[in-house]
Scaffold this motif. Structure first.
Motif, PDB file in Angstrom:
ATOM      1  N   ALA A 112     -12.775  17.338  37.148  1.00 41.69           N
ATOM      2  CA  ALA A 112     -13.160  18.752  37.031  1.00 41.69           C
ATOM      3  C   ALA A 112     -12.102  19.549  36.275  1.00 41.69           C
ATOM      4  O   ALA A 112     -12.426  20.407  35.457  1.00 41.69           O
ATOM      5  CB  ALA A 112     -13.383  19.350  38.421  1.00 41.69           C
ATOM      6  N   GLN A 113     -10.831  19.245  36.530  1.00 43.57           N
ATOM      7  CA  GLN A 113      -9.736  19.942  35.847  1.00 43.57           C
ATOM      8  C   GLN A 113      -9.771  19.693  34.342  1.00 43.57           C
ATOM      9  O   GLN A 113      -9.454  20.575  33.555  1.00 43.57           O
ATOM     10  CB  GLN A 113      -8.375  19.454  36.353  1.00 43.57           C
ATOM     11  CG  GLN A 113      -7.916  20.083  37.617  1.00 43.57           C
ATOM     12  CD  GLN A 113      -6.518  19.571  37.967  1.00 43.57           C
ATOM     13  OE1 GLN A 113      -6.248  18.380  37.895  1.00 43.57           O
ATOM     14  NE2 GLN A 113      -5.657  20.491  38.350  1.00 43.57           N
ATOM     15  N   GLY A 136     -13.092  20.162  30.230  1.00 45.17           N
ATOM     16  CA  GLY A 136     -13.101  20.747  28.892  1.00 45.17           C
ATOM     17  C   GLY A 136     -12.383  19.918  27.853  1.00 45.17           C
ATOM     18  O   GLY A 136     -12.574  20.105  26.652  1.00 45.17           O
ATOM     19  N   ARG A 137     -11.557  18.990  28.285  1.00 42.44           N
ATOM     20  CA  ARG A 137     -10.774  18.171  27.351  1.00 42.44           C
ATOM     21  C   ARG A 137     -11.431  16.833  27.027  1.00 42.44           C
ATOM     22  O   ARG A 137     -10.982  16.131  26.134  1.00 42.44           O
ATOM     23  CB  ARG A 137      -9.390  17.892  27.932  1.00 42.44           C
ATOM     24  CG  ARG A 137      -8.547  19.123  28.095  1.00 42.44           C
ATOM     25  CD  ARG A 137      -7.177  18.728  28.586  1.00 42.44           C
ATOM     26  NE  ARG A 137      -6.452  19.895  29.043  1.00 42.44           N
ATOM     27  CZ  ARG A 137      -5.432  19.852  29.851  1.00 42.44           C
ATOM     28  NH1 ARG A 137      -5.000  18.690  30.295  1.00 42.44           N
ATOM     29  NH2 ARG A 137      -4.823  20.949  30.224  1.00 42.44           N
ATOM     30  N   ILE A 138     -12.464  16.478  27.765  1.00 44.53           N
ATOM     31  CA  ILE A 138     -13.120  15.194  27.547  1.00 44.53           C
ATOM     32  C   ILE A 138     -13.986  15.326  26.306  1.00 44.53           C
ATOM     33  O   ILE A 138     -14.958  16.073  26.287  1.00 44.53           O
ATOM     34  CB  ILE A 138     -13.932  14.764  28.781  1.00 44.53           C
ATOM     35  CG1 ILE A 138     -12.966  14.550  29.954  1.00 44.53           C
ATOM     36  CG2 ILE A 138     -14.731  13.500  28.486  1.00 44.53           C
ATOM     37  CD1 ILE A 138     -13.636  14.225  31.260  1.00 44.53           C
ATOM     38  N   LYS A 141     -18.105   8.601  27.680  1.00 49.31           N
ATOM     39  CA  LYS A 141     -17.006   7.810  28.232  1.00 49.31           C
ATOM     40  C   LYS A 141     -16.446   8.416  29.511  1.00 49.31           C
ATOM     41  O   LYS A 141     -15.346   8.075  29.934  1.00 49.31           O
ATOM     42  CB  LYS A 141     -15.900   7.670  27.194  1.00 49.31           C
ATOM     43  CG  LYS A 141     -16.328   6.847  25.995  1.00 49.31           C
ATOM     44  CD  LYS A 141     -15.191   6.592  25.063  1.00 49.31           C
ATOM     45  CE  LYS A 141     -15.646   5.726  23.891  1.00 49.31           C
ATOM     46  NZ  LYS A 141     -14.563   5.426  22.987  1.00 49.31           N
ATOM     47  N   ALA A 142     -17.219   9.304  30.130  1.00 49.39           N
ATOM     48  CA  ALA A 142     -16.763   9.941  31.375  1.00 49.39           C
ATOM     49  C   ALA A 142     -16.529   8.899  32.464  1.00 49.39           C
ATOM     50  O   ALA A 142     -15.580   8.997  33.243  1.00 49.39           O
ATOM     51  CB  ALA A 142     -17.772  10.980  31.848  1.00 49.39           C
ATOM     52  N   GLN A 180     -11.462  11.748  46.074  1.00 47.87           N
ATOM     53  CA  GLN A 180     -11.512  13.201  45.861  1.00 47.87           C
ATOM     54  C   GLN A 180     -10.580  13.627  44.733  1.00 47.87           C
ATOM     55  O   GLN A 180     -10.927  14.488  43.919  1.00 47.87           O
ATOM     56  CB  GLN A 180     -11.147  13.938  47.146  1.00 47.87           C
ATOM     57  CG  GLN A 180     -12.205  13.822  48.204  1.00 47.87           C
ATOM     58  CD  GLN A 180     -11.786  14.474  49.511  1.00 47.87           C
ATOM     59  OE1 GLN A 180     -10.644  14.874  49.693  1.00 47.87           O
ATOM     60  NE2 GLN A 180     -12.734  14.585  50.435  1.00 47.87           N
ATOM     61  N   THR A 181      -9.409  13.031  44.658  1.00 52.47           N
ATOM     62  CA  THR A 181      -8.449  13.379  43.611  1.00 52.47           C
ATOM     63  C   THR A 181      -8.992  13.016  42.235  1.00 52.47           C
ATOM     64  O   THR A 181      -8.829  13.776  41.280  1.00 52.47           O
ATOM     65  CB  THR A 181      -7.096  12.674  43.857  1.00 52.47           C
ATOM     66  OG1 THR A 181      -6.602  13.067  45.142  1.00 52.47           O
ATOM     67  CG2 THR A 181      -6.079  13.038  42.796  1.00 52.47           C
TER      68      THR A 181
END
Length: 167
Positions: free
Chosen positions: A34-35, A38-40, A45-46, A27-28
């Motif tokens: 999710a946090q 926007g920075r990825i 490469k997710a 979960q973390t």
């Protein structure tokens, strides 16, 4: 993104955590994803990002479990922890990282101000703060101009920070 769940689970299971810890890390990892969505910069490469995050979270859990000492002493169990809860530690570290980023942005924008503003603000930030007479002598600015110039410089800095979304 559903296709990445097995990847995250495989990383978590490879660390042989308890079921509860494994679910928490899973979960973390997704919460962090999710946090930072926007920075990825490279969506392709997710999976690598999630795997790396899951691995780091697993290692955190393992390190924290190594600090645990089993006991049945009721007095020891009733003692309030000096470190606080794991959640509070996480929140504190995230706040420290955010604060560090705000300071970095502030100094980055500060360096973009004109030379005169940078000089004045640096001198006025000294500890203990110098008198306006000392500032006037050091920078060649009339005593009556120091306050208004300081205000203009700080307004410029604030405007730069707001324009960059740093405030």
């Amino acid at each position: 993104m559903e296709g990445l769940s097995p990847l995250v689970w495989s990383v978590v299971r490879a660390h042989r955590l308890s079921d509860a810890d494994a679910h928490e890390v899973y979960q973390t990892a997704w919460f962090r994803f999710a946090q930072h969505l926007g920075r990825i910069r490279e969506p392709g490469k997710a999976g690598a990002w999630l795997a790396s995050t899951a691995r780091h979270e697993c290692l955190k859990v393992i390190r924290s479990s190594q600090r645990l000492t089993l006991t049945d002493d009721p007095q020891l169990l009733d003692r309030v922890s000096e470190d606080g809860t794991p959640e509070q530690s996480l929140l504190d570290s995230e706040e420290a990282a955010a604060q560090s980023e705000r300071v970095r942005r502030l100094w980055q924008e500060f360096e973009e101000l004109g030379e005169r503003c940078r000089q004045l603000l640096r001198v006025l930030m000294a500890t203990p703060p110098p008198s306006y007479q000392d500032v006037s002598a050091a920078l060649g600015i009339a005593v009556g101009s120091i306050g208004p110039l300081r205000q203009r410089c700080l307004r410029r800095l604030r405007a730069r920070l707001e324009a960059r979304g740093a405030m």
